[in-house]
Design a protein around this motif. Structure first.
Motif, PDB file in Angstrom:
ATOM      1  N   GLU A 182      -1.320   3.533   3.769  1.00 47.58           N
ATOM      2  CA  GLU A 182      -1.131   4.883   4.311  1.00 47.58           C
ATOM      3  C   GLU A 182      -0.039   4.891   5.378  1.00 47.58           C
ATOM      4  N   VAL A 183      -0.087   3.926   6.268  1.00 43.88           N
ATOM      5  CA  VAL A 183       0.919   3.845   7.334  1.00 43.88           C
ATOM      6  C   VAL A 183       2.306   3.619   6.741  1.00 43.88           C
ATOM      7  N   ALA A 184       2.403   2.720   5.767  1.00 52.17           N
ATOM      8  CA  ALA A 184       3.696   2.440   5.136  1.00 52.17           C
ATOM      9  C   ALA A 184       4.256   3.688   4.461  1.00 52.17           C
ATOM     10  N   ALA A 185       3.399   4.429   3.763  1.00 53.84           N
ATOM     11  CA  ALA A 185       3.846   5.648   3.075  1.00 53.84           C
ATOM     12  C   ALA A 185       4.303   6.706   4.076  1.00 53.84           C
ATOM     13  N   GLU A 186       3.558   6.862   5.158  1.00 55.99           N
ATOM     14  CA  GLU A 186       3.927   7.843   6.176  1.00 55.99           C
ATOM     15  C   GLU A 186       5.271   7.503   6.816  1.00 55.99           C
ATOM     16  N   GLU A 187       5.470   6.231   7.130  1.00 57.98           N
ATOM     17  CA  GLU A 187       6.717   5.816   7.770  1.00 57.98           C
ATOM     18  C   GLU A 187       7.908   5.976   6.837  1.00 57.98           C
ATOM     19  N   MET A 188       7.720   5.648   5.560  1.00 61.28           N
ATOM     20  CA  MET A 188       8.828   5.790   4.613  1.00 61.28           C
ATOM     21  C   MET A 188       9.143   7.257   4.368  1.00 61.28           C
ATOM     22  N   ARG A 189       8.118   8.095   4.360  1.00 60.32           N
ATOM     23  CA  ARG A 189       8.345   9.523   4.135  1.00 60.32           C
ATOM     24  C   ARG A 189       9.167  10.127   5.271  1.00 60.32           C
ATOM     25  N   LYS A 190       8.990   9.622   6.486  1.00 60.03           N
ATOM     26  CA  LYS A 190       9.767  10.105   7.627  1.00 60.03           C
ATOM     27  C   LYS A 190      11.250   9.786   7.465  1.00 60.03           C
ATOM     28  N   ARG A 191      11.540   8.680   6.808  1.00 60.64           N
ATOM     29  CA  ARG A 191      12.913   8.199   6.707  1.00 60.64           C
ATOM     30  C   ARG A 191      13.620   8.610   5.420  1.00 60.64           C
ATOM     31  N   CYS A 192      12.863   9.082   4.425  1.00 60.66           N
ATOM     32  CA  CYS A 192      13.432   9.309   3.092  1.00 60.66           C
ATOM     33  C   CYS A 192      13.204  10.743   2.618  1.00 60.66           C
ATOM     34  N   ASP A 193      14.116  11.213   1.778  1.00 63.17           N
ATOM     35  CA  ASP A 193      13.988  12.553   1.201  1.00 63.17           C
ATOM     36  C   ASP A 193      12.988  12.573   0.057  1.00 63.17           C
ATOM     37  N   ARG A 194      12.924  11.464  -0.674  1.00 64.70           N
ATOM     38  CA  ARG A 194      11.985  11.355  -1.785  1.00 64.70           C
ATOM     39  C   ARG A 194      11.260  10.014  -1.657  1.00 64.70           C
ATOM     40  N   LEU A 195      10.036   9.988  -2.180  1.00 63.13           N
ATOM     41  CA  LEU A 195       9.257   8.752  -2.090  1.00 63.13           C
ATOM     42  C   LEU A 195       8.642   8.423  -3.440  1.00 63.13           C
ATOM     43  N   TYR A 196       8.937   7.220  -3.921  1.00 55.95           N
ATOM     44  CA  TYR A 196       8.363   6.720  -5.164  1.00 55.95           C
ATOM     45  C   TYR A 196       7.383   5.585  -4.833  1.00 55.95           C
ATOM     46  N   LEU A 197       6.329   5.480  -5.622  1.00 54.14           N
ATOM     47  CA  LEU A 197       5.347   4.429  -5.445  1.00 54.14           C
ATOM     48  C   LEU A 197       5.267   3.552  -6.684  1.00 54.14           C
ATOM     49  N   ILE A 198       5.199   2.240  -6.479  1.00 54.95           N
ATOM     50  CA  ILE A 198       4.957   1.291  -7.562  1.00 54.95           C
ATOM     51  C   ILE A 198       3.779   0.428  -7.142  1.00 54.95           C
ATOM     52  N   GLY A 199       2.721   0.407  -7.956  1.00 59.03           N
ATOM     53  CA  GLY A 199       1.548  -0.372  -7.619  1.00 59.03           C
ATOM     54  C   GLY A 199       1.161  -1.321  -8.732  1.00 59.03           C
ATOM     55  N   PHE A 200       0.940  -2.580  -8.371  1.00 61.88           N
ATOM     56  CA  PHE A 200       0.563  -3.606  -9.335  1.00 61.88           C
ATOM     57  C   PHE A 200      -0.898  -3.994  -9.151  1.00 61.88           C
ATOM     58  N   SER A 201      -1.680  -3.979 -10.236  1.00 56.62           N
ATOM     59  CA  SER A 201      -3.079  -4.405 -10.229  1.00 56.62           C
ATOM     60  C   SER A 201      -3.877  -3.602  -9.203  1.00 56.62           C
ATOM     61  N   MET A 202      -4.496  -4.253  -8.208  1.00 52.58           N
ATOM     62  CA  MET A 202      -5.182  -3.493  -7.164  1.00 52.58           C
ATOM     63  C   MET A 202      -4.221  -2.552  -6.454  1.00 52.58           C
TER      64      MET A 202
END
Length: 244
Positions: free
Chosen positions: A61-81
């Motif tokens: 959650e913290v990582a996503a929030e921080e990246m959203r502050k810095r970026c216009d768009r946000l993509y997520l890639i998740g492996f396994s868990m």
């Protein structure tokens, strides 16, 4: 700027998704980040017994929030868990695209797991193994992962699984057919329940669990790159949002 948050799996580290992260980092104007989940990282599996699933959720959650502050768009890639964590974030935070790699909505493919264990036995007897089985890695994890950590993993899957139905962003699901830990039905389940208008599923016939390091790694990376750089998909998604 485009941000891409890559999330590794249970007992893993950024190496699991590193080939994808390295390729996407070459894109002009992209910020790619792969955090190490609490208790994870090379040589620290014993630390997992002191960590709860809530700490993994909070870290992402913290990582996503921080990246959203810095970026216009946000993509997520998740492996396994990490795929379950990514789907949870995509359901609760402003995210533009989602990629799930062997996402563990279900876990343990008994039939393939037995085959892999026979391969491990054969390896110890003959010294022969297929290049992408990573048998030693599997065995080391099974020997050293604390039971308390497994319990936390199971709780995380249980808690995040319902959020998949709330995902509405364009989603790409990639699953290795020979995965001995996450069965094929996991990918089909996620495809069925995810509420996105734009979603697709790709089954890699020769891939096992470490899908970014196997025989079809190049194909996996190309599928992800094509999906994330497809501006038409983004325009369709934007139109859908503006119309609702």
């Amino acid at each position: 700027m485009i941000g891409c948050l890559c999330i590794h799996g249970f007992t893993g580290d950024p190496w699991e998704v590193q080939p994808v992260a390295d390729e996407l980092s070459k894109q002009p104007g992209w910020l790619v980040y792969t955090p190490v989940l609490p208790g994870h990282g090379q040589g620290s599996l014993r630390e997992l017994k002191h960590v709860t699933y809530k700490q993994w959720v909070f870290a992402v959650e913290v990582a996503a929030e921080e990246m959203r502050k810095r970026c216009d768009r946000l993509y997520l890639i998740g492996f396994s868990m990490g795929g379950m964590l990514a789907s949870y974030i995509a359901a609760r935070f402003p995210v533009d695209k989602l990629v799930l790699l062997n996402a563990a909505a279900y876990y343990m493919n008994p039939k393939q797991f037995v085959k892999d264990m026979f391969s491990a036995i054969r390896y110890h007897l003959t010294g022969e193994q297929e290049g992408d089985e990573l048998i030693e890695l599997y065995e080391r994890k099974f020997r050293t992962t604390p039971f308390a950590a497994v319990h936390q993993f199971l709780q995380l899957v249980q808690k995040t699984k319902p959020y998949a139905s709330k995902v509405t962003v364009p989603t790409l699901i990639i699953q290795g057919e020979l995965d001995g830990l996450v069965p094929l039905k996991s990918a089909y389940y996620l495809y069925d329940v995810i509420g996105s208008k734009t979603k697709e599923i790709k089954v890699m016939k020769r891939s096992r669990h470490m899908i970014c390091h196997g025989y079809e790694a190049d194909k996996v990376i190309e599928e992800i790159k094509t999906f994330l750089t497809d501006r038409q998909t983004e325009r369709e998604d934007d139109n859908e949002i503006s119309a609702t």
